[in-house]
Motif scaffolding. Structure first.
Motif, mmCIF file in Angstrom:
data_model
loop_
_atom_site.group_PDB
_atom_site.id
_atom_site.type_symbol
_atom_site.label_atom_id
_atom_site.label_comp_id
_atom_site.label_asym_id
_atom_site.label_seq_id
_atom_site.Cartn_x
_atom_site.Cartn_y
_atom_site.Cartn_z
ATOM 1 N N GLN A 1 0.887 -1.311 -0.112
ATOM 2 C CA GLN A 1 0.045 -0.048 0.056
ATOM 3 C C GLN A 1 0.750 1.329 0.116
ATOM 4 O O GLN A 1 0.704 2.131 -0.867
ATOM 5 N N LYS A 2 1.864 1.339 0.892
ATOM 6 C CA LYS A 2 2.575 2.494 0.978
ATOM 7 C C LYS A 2 3.516 2.685 -0.460
ATOM 8 O O LYS A 2 3.555 3.782 -0.990
ATOM 9 N N MET A 3 3.754 1.660 -1.140
ATOM 10 C CA MET A 3 4.637 1.527 -2.514
ATOM 11 C C MET A 3 3.502 2.107 -3.578
ATOM 12 O O MET A 3 4.014 2.905 -4.302
ATOM 13 N N GLN A 4 2.294 1.672 -3.359
ATOM 14 C CA GLN A 4 1.413 2.096 -4.324
ATOM 15 C C GLN A 4 0.876 3.804 -4.347
ATOM 16 O O GLN A 4 0.982 4.311 -5.121
ATOM 17 N N GLU A 5 0.963 4.223 -2.827
ATOM 18 C CA GLU A 5 0.758 5.532 -2.751
ATOM 19 C C GLU A 5 2.158 6.492 -3.081
ATOM 20 O O GLU A 5 1.955 7.320 -3.819
ATOM 21 N N GLU A 6 3.449 5.684 -3.150
ATOM 22 C CA GLU A 6 4.399 6.616 -3.444
ATOM 23 C C GLU A 6 4.516 6.593 -5.018
ATOM 24 O O GLU A 6 4.781 7.646 -5.592
ATOM 25 N N LEU A 7 4.021 5.532 -5.638
ATOM 26 C CA LEU A 7 3.866 5.494 -7.147
ATOM 27 C C LEU A 7 2.834 6.188 -7.640
ATOM 28 O O LEU A 7 3.153 7.232 -8.660
ATOM 29 N N GLY A 8 1.618 6.525 -6.984
ATOM 30 C CA GLY A 8 0.555 7.420 -7.459
ATOM 31 C C GLY A 8 1.128 8.945 -7.096
ATOM 32 O O GLY A 8 0.680 9.740 -8.317
ATOM 33 N N LEU B 1 4.773 13.706 -12.142
ATOM 34 C CA LEU B 1 5.324 13.663 -13.455
ATOM 35 C C LEU B 1 4.407 14.409 -14.350
ATOM 36 O O LEU B 1 4.534 15.070 -15.321
ATOM 37 N N ALA B 2 3.029 14.116 -14.182
ATOM 38 C CA ALA B 2 2.051 14.668 -14.876
ATOM 39 C C ALA B 2 2.104 16.114 -14.815
ATOM 40 O O ALA B 2 1.859 16.948 -15.836
ATOM 41 N N GLU B 3 2.525 16.873 -13.965
ATOM 42 C CA GLU B 3 2.423 18.171 -13.599
ATOM 43 C C GLU B 3 3.676 18.846 -13.993
ATOM 44 O O GLU B 3 3.994 20.056 -14.125
ATOM 45 N N ALA B 4 4.674 18.040 -13.961
ATOM 46 C CA ALA B 4 6.200 18.634 -14.179
ATOM 47 C C ALA B 4 6.192 18.881 -15.847
ATOM 48 O O ALA B 4 5.399 18.113 -16.856
ATOM 49 N N LEU C 1 13.516 12.088 -16.730
ATOM 50 C CA LEU C 1 12.890 12.437 -15.765
ATOM 51 C C LEU C 1 11.919 11.306 -15.073
ATOM 52 O O LEU C 1 11.813 11.199 -13.690
ATOM 53 N N GLN C 2 11.393 10.625 -15.905
ATOM 54 C CA GLN C 2 10.487 9.249 -15.518
ATOM 55 C C GLN C 2 11.493 8.422 -14.679
ATOM 56 O O GLN C 2 11.257 7.902 -13.808
ATOM 57 N N ALA C 3 12.651 8.001 -15.497
ATOM 58 C CA ALA C 3 13.577 7.121 -14.848
ATOM 59 C C ALA C 3 14.222 7.680 -13.581
ATOM 60 O O ALA C 3 14.412 6.731 -12.738
ATOM 61 N N GLU C 4 14.302 9.094 -13.264
ATOM 62 C CA GLU C 4 14.892 9.596 -12.089
ATOM 63 C C GLU C 4 13.907 9.211 -11.112
ATOM 64 O O GLU C 4 14.273 9.123 -9.814
ATOM 65 N N ARG C 5 12.413 9.668 -11.320
ATOM 66 C CA ARG C 5 11.416 9.805 -10.288
ATOM 67 C C ARG C 5 10.896 8.184 -10.027
ATOM 68 O O ARG C 5 10.556 7.997 -9.066
ATOM 69 N N GLY D 1 12.184 -5.638 -11.679
ATOM 70 C CA GLY D 1 11.446 -5.784 -12.782
ATOM 71 C C GLY D 1 10.339 -4.905 -12.858
ATOM 72 O O GLY D 1 9.755 -4.898 -14.134
ATOM 73 N N GLY D 2 9.876 -3.917 -12.176
ATOM 74 C CA GLY D 2 8.963 -2.824 -12.295
ATOM 75 C C GLY D 2 7.598 -3.488 -11.987
ATOM 76 O O GLY D 2 7.473 -4.731 -11.709
ATOM 77 N N ILE D 3 6.741 -2.740 -12.590
ATOM 78 C CA ILE D 3 5.258 -3.320 -12.500
ATOM 79 C C ILE D 3 4.766 -3.801 -13.755
ATOM 80 O O ILE D 3 4.835 -2.705 -14.684
#
Length: 112
Positions: A17-24, A30-33, A90-94, A105-107
């Motif tokens: 759940q914490k990871m899901q929150e962090e990803l969100g 990213l959408a705002e940057a 930027l995506q890779a960094e964040r 492996g990512g999601i």
């Protein structure tokens, strides 16, 4: 078998759940940057969000030659590609540190 016995399912669910929150949160950031790319020494500039959405395109009057629209088209493509490369960086960094926590492996289904 898990080292040290069975995993605590409640703890695993909390971590997920914490990871899901962090990803969100990271996806929202990213959408705002906004990042920019340019071509032709700045004659054409493209701005995209961190998610890769083109939001602005600026073309200097000096880049417009009615007799040579192919060069202008090439400059636009190059500027958009440059901006998208910046967005991917930027995506890779964040997102990289977050998805590496999943065993590297990512999601499945996410483009990161």
């Amino acid at each position: 078998m898990f080292p040290g016995g069975q995993p605590n399912m409640q703890q695993l669910l909390k971590q997920a759940q914490k990871m899901q929150e962090e990803l969100g949160k990271a996806q929202k950031e990213l959408a705002e940057a906004k990042v920019s790319g340019s071509a032709g020494g700045g004659l054409v500039e493209a701005t995209v969000t961190g998610a890769g959405e083109l939001v602005a395109l600026t073309i200097a009057p000096a880049a417009v030659d009615p007799e040579d629209t192919e060069t202008l088209a090439d400059l636009v493509l190059a500027a958009v590609r440059d901006a998208n490369a910046a967005a991917q960086k930027l995506q890779a960094e964040r997102m990289g540190p977050l998805t590496q926590g999943l065993g590297g492996g990512g999601i499945p289904g996410l483009p990161f």
